[in-house]
Design a protein around this motif. Structure first.
Motif, PDB file in Angstrom:
ATOM      1  N   GLY A  26       0.792  -1.218   0.000  1.00  0.00           N
ATOM      2  CA  GLY A  26       0.000   0.000   0.000  1.00  0.00           C
ATOM      3  C   GLY A  26       0.824   1.266   0.000  1.00  0.00           C
ATOM      4  O   GLY A  26       0.278   2.362   0.136  1.00  0.00           O
ATOM      5  N   GLY A  27       2.155   1.153  -0.136  1.00  0.00           N
ATOM      6  CA  GLY A  27       2.990   2.336  -0.258  1.00  0.00           C
ATOM      7  C   GLY A  27       4.123   2.431   0.740  1.00  0.00           C
ATOM      8  O   GLY A  27       5.131   3.098   0.500  1.00  0.00           O
ATOM      9  N   ILE A  28       4.019   1.740   1.873  1.00  0.00           N
ATOM     10  CA  ILE A  28       5.040   1.859   2.901  1.00  0.00           C
ATOM     11  C   ILE A  28       6.404   1.341   2.429  1.00  0.00           C
ATOM     12  O   ILE A  28       7.443   1.851   2.844  1.00  0.00           O
ATOM     13  N   LEU A  29       6.408   0.361   1.523  1.00  0.00           N
ATOM     14  CA  LEU A  29       7.669  -0.200   1.038  1.00  0.00           C
ATOM     15  C   LEU A  29       8.139   0.447  -0.265  1.00  0.00           C
ATOM     16  O   LEU A  29       9.196   0.071  -0.780  1.00  0.00           O
ATOM     17  N   SER A  30       7.375   1.398  -0.764  1.00  0.00           N
ATOM     18  CA  SER A  30       7.800   2.110  -1.972  1.00  0.00           C
ATOM     19  C   SER A  30       8.427   3.450  -1.645  1.00  0.00           C
ATOM     20  O   SER A  30       8.847   4.182  -2.542  1.00  0.00           O
ATOM     21  N   GLY A  31       8.468   3.778  -0.361  1.00  0.00           N
ATOM     22  CA  GLY A  31       9.062   5.050   0.050  1.00  0.00           C
ATOM     23  C   GLY A  31       8.093   6.201   0.065  1.00  0.00           C
ATOM     24  O   GLY A  31       8.508   7.361   0.149  1.00  0.00           O
ATOM     25  N   SER A  32       6.800   5.923   0.007  1.00  0.00           N
ATOM     26  CA  SER A  32       5.801   6.985  -0.006  1.00  0.00           C
ATOM     27  C   SER A  32       5.669   7.611   1.384  1.00  0.00           C
ATOM     28  O   SER A  32       5.260   6.933   2.336  1.00  0.00           O
ATOM     29  N   PRO A  33       5.999   8.893   1.537  1.00  0.00           N
ATOM     30  CA  PRO A  33       5.846   9.536   2.853  1.00  0.00           C
ATOM     31  C   PRO A  33       4.403   9.511   3.346  1.00  0.00           C
ATOM     32  O   PRO A  33       4.140   9.398   4.546  1.00  0.00           O
ATOM     33  N   ARG A  34       3.471   9.601   2.426  1.00  0.00           N
ATOM     34  CA  ARG A  34       2.055   9.625   2.797  1.00  0.00           C
ATOM     35  C   ARG A  34       1.608   8.325   3.439  1.00  0.00           C
ATOM     36  O   ARG A  34       0.662   8.299   4.240  1.00  0.00           O
ATOM     37  N   HIS A  35       2.286   7.208   3.092  1.00  0.00           N
ATOM     38  CA  HIS A  35       1.892   5.903   3.614  1.00  0.00           C
ATOM     39  C   HIS A  35       2.922   5.333   4.583  1.00  0.00           C
ATOM     40  O   HIS A  35       2.889   4.127   4.876  1.00  0.00           O
ATOM     41  N   ALA A  36       3.811   6.168   5.096  1.00  0.00           N
ATOM     42  CA  ALA A  36       4.893   5.675   5.946  1.00  0.00           C
ATOM     43  C   ALA A  36       4.391   5.040   7.238  1.00  0.00           C
ATOM     44  O   ALA A  36       5.053   4.165   7.805  1.00  0.00           O
ATOM     45  N   GLY A  37       3.226   5.459   7.724  1.00  0.00           N
ATOM     46  CA  GLY A  37       2.700   4.909   8.964  1.00  0.00           C
ATOM     47  C   GLY A  37       1.583   3.915   8.785  1.00  0.00           C
ATOM     48  O   GLY A  37       0.898   3.559   9.757  1.00  0.00           O
ATOM     49  N   ARG A  38       1.414   3.428   7.533  1.00  0.00           N
ATOM     50  CA  ARG A  38       0.317   2.513   7.257  1.00  0.00           C
ATOM     51  C   ARG A  38       0.805   1.340   6.405  1.00  0.00           C
ATOM     52  O   ARG A  38       1.689   1.496   5.573  1.00  0.00           O
ATOM     53  N   TYR A  39       0.211   0.186   6.647  1.00  0.00           N
ATOM     54  CA  TYR A  39       0.469  -0.997   5.815  1.00  0.00           C
ATOM     55  C   TYR A  39      -0.886  -1.565   5.414  1.00  0.00           C
ATOM     56  O   TYR A  39      -1.759  -1.770   6.256  1.00  0.00           O
ATOM     57  N   GLY A  40      -1.050  -1.825   4.124  1.00  0.00           N
ATOM     58  CA  GLY A  40      -2.356  -2.293   3.665  1.00  0.00           C
ATOM     59  C   GLY A  40      -3.438  -1.297   4.004  1.00  0.00           C
ATOM     60  O   GLY A  40      -4.577  -1.684   4.285  1.00  0.00           O
ATOM     61  N   TYR A  41      -3.069  -0.016   4.011  1.00  0.00           N
ATOM     62  CA  TYR A  41      -4.006   1.093   4.246  1.00  0.00           C
ATOM     63  C   TYR A  41      -4.481   1.181   5.695  1.00  0.00           C
ATOM     64  O   TYR A  41      -5.429   1.901   5.993  1.00  0.00           O
ATOM     65  N   ARG A  42      -3.788   0.494   6.599  1.00  0.00           N
ATOM     66  CA  ARG A  42      -4.163   0.532   8.012  1.00  0.00           C
ATOM     67  C   ARG A  42      -2.958   0.949   8.862  1.00  0.00           C
ATOM     68  O   ARG A  42      -1.812   0.656   8.507  1.00  0.00           O
TER      69      ARG A  42
END
Length: 293
Positions: A195-211
């Protein structure tokens, strides 16, 4: 399964949500990667519509498109009639008559018994396959307990697509991979970046699978990030290659939401993972429980 597969499939769940996506749709048909994954309900049908329009504009595109049957969004109905209507909507938007793989998508509004009963969603999928309108049928879903495993155990399906559940930091889909492999099914693994945490997305740094993630999970991701930095491997490249290196996975579905992400995919795929890297990943220990079910 006769459908030729490649290691990477382009995911289009976001296509049709942003201005200029018509140009992105044409770029998806014109690049290195030849497999596209879409669904009836993605962007309220605009994902399929944009792909269909792009196919008209790029008539010589050598691509293979997979799609999914979806429930009626307004009522939640997901019976055999709905599957047939979903198929007709999809093929009309795409401008095709047949599909190589057609998945049952997120059947959380019905029970397995309802899905398998006469007049249910699964018999309708089987009928489409028997008529030659689809080459193979699959189950595509996220969590909801053991739902995916239960569908696999019916032995009705040729393929399975799981997402956010088999990544560099999550092995929750291990049972799915084992059950599918035992049956010779085709396995698609979607969302290798969690969901973005492993792509380096700052917006998703605190979420995995949108949670939201736990402190323990965040600490494990940080240890992986530090390992990647020491070995000169981008975290996103490591996450993608974790899926590409798994022999039970036939194709990894990477979501494409922009031209920049599409253009950057080449470098991720072409990254050479150094010797001993995966052993060092294993040495970090079993990842903590992820927030997805």
């Amino acid at each position: 399964m006769k459908t030729p597969l490649e290691p990477v499939t382009l995911g289009t769940s976001g296509l049709g949500r942003n201005p200029g996506d018509e140009r992105l749709a044409e770029a998806l048909l014109s690049g290195r990667f030849r497999l596209l994954d879409t669904s009836n309900e993605y962007a309220e049908g605009r994902s399929e519509t944009f792909i269909g329009q792009a196919l008209k504009n790029v008539p010589d595109a050598d691509v293979t498109i997979f799609s999914k049957a979806d429930r009626d969004v307004a009522t939640g109905v997901f019976d055999g009639d709905r599957v047939m209507r979903s198929f007709e909507e999809t093929t009309s938007r795409l401008g095709v008559e047949t599909l190589p793989i057609y998945h049952l998508h997120d059947p959380m509004t019905i029970t397995l018994r309802e899905a398998m009963a006469p007049g249910g969603a699964v018999p309708a999928l089987v009928s489409l396959r028997e008529q030659g309108l689809v080459g193979a049928i699959g189950i595509a879903a996220g969590g909801w307990g053991t739902m995916v495993q239960d569908y696999i155990r019916t032995d009705a399906f040729d393929a399975v697509l799981t997402h956010n559940r088999y990544t560099l930091v999550d092995r929750r889909a291990e049972d799915i991979l084992e059950l599918a492999t035992e049956r010779g099914m085709t396995v698609f693994n979607a969302a290798p970046f969690g969901g973005g945490i492993l792509s380096g997305s700052p917006r998703h740094a605190g979420r995995y699978g949108y949670r939201p993630i736990s402190p323990e999970f965040a600490a494990h991701v940080e240890r992986l990030r530090e390992l990647c930095e020491r070995r000169g491997v981008g975290l996103a490249a490591a996450a993608l290659h974790f899926s590409l290196a798994e022999p039970r996975i036939h194709s990894t579905v990477v979501g494409i939401t922009s031209l920049a992400r599409l253009e950057g995919l080449d470098a991720l795929v072409d990254t050479v993972i150094p010797d001993g890297f995966w052993a060092e990943v294993d040495a970090l220990g079993t990842p903590p429980a992820s927030p997805v079910d």
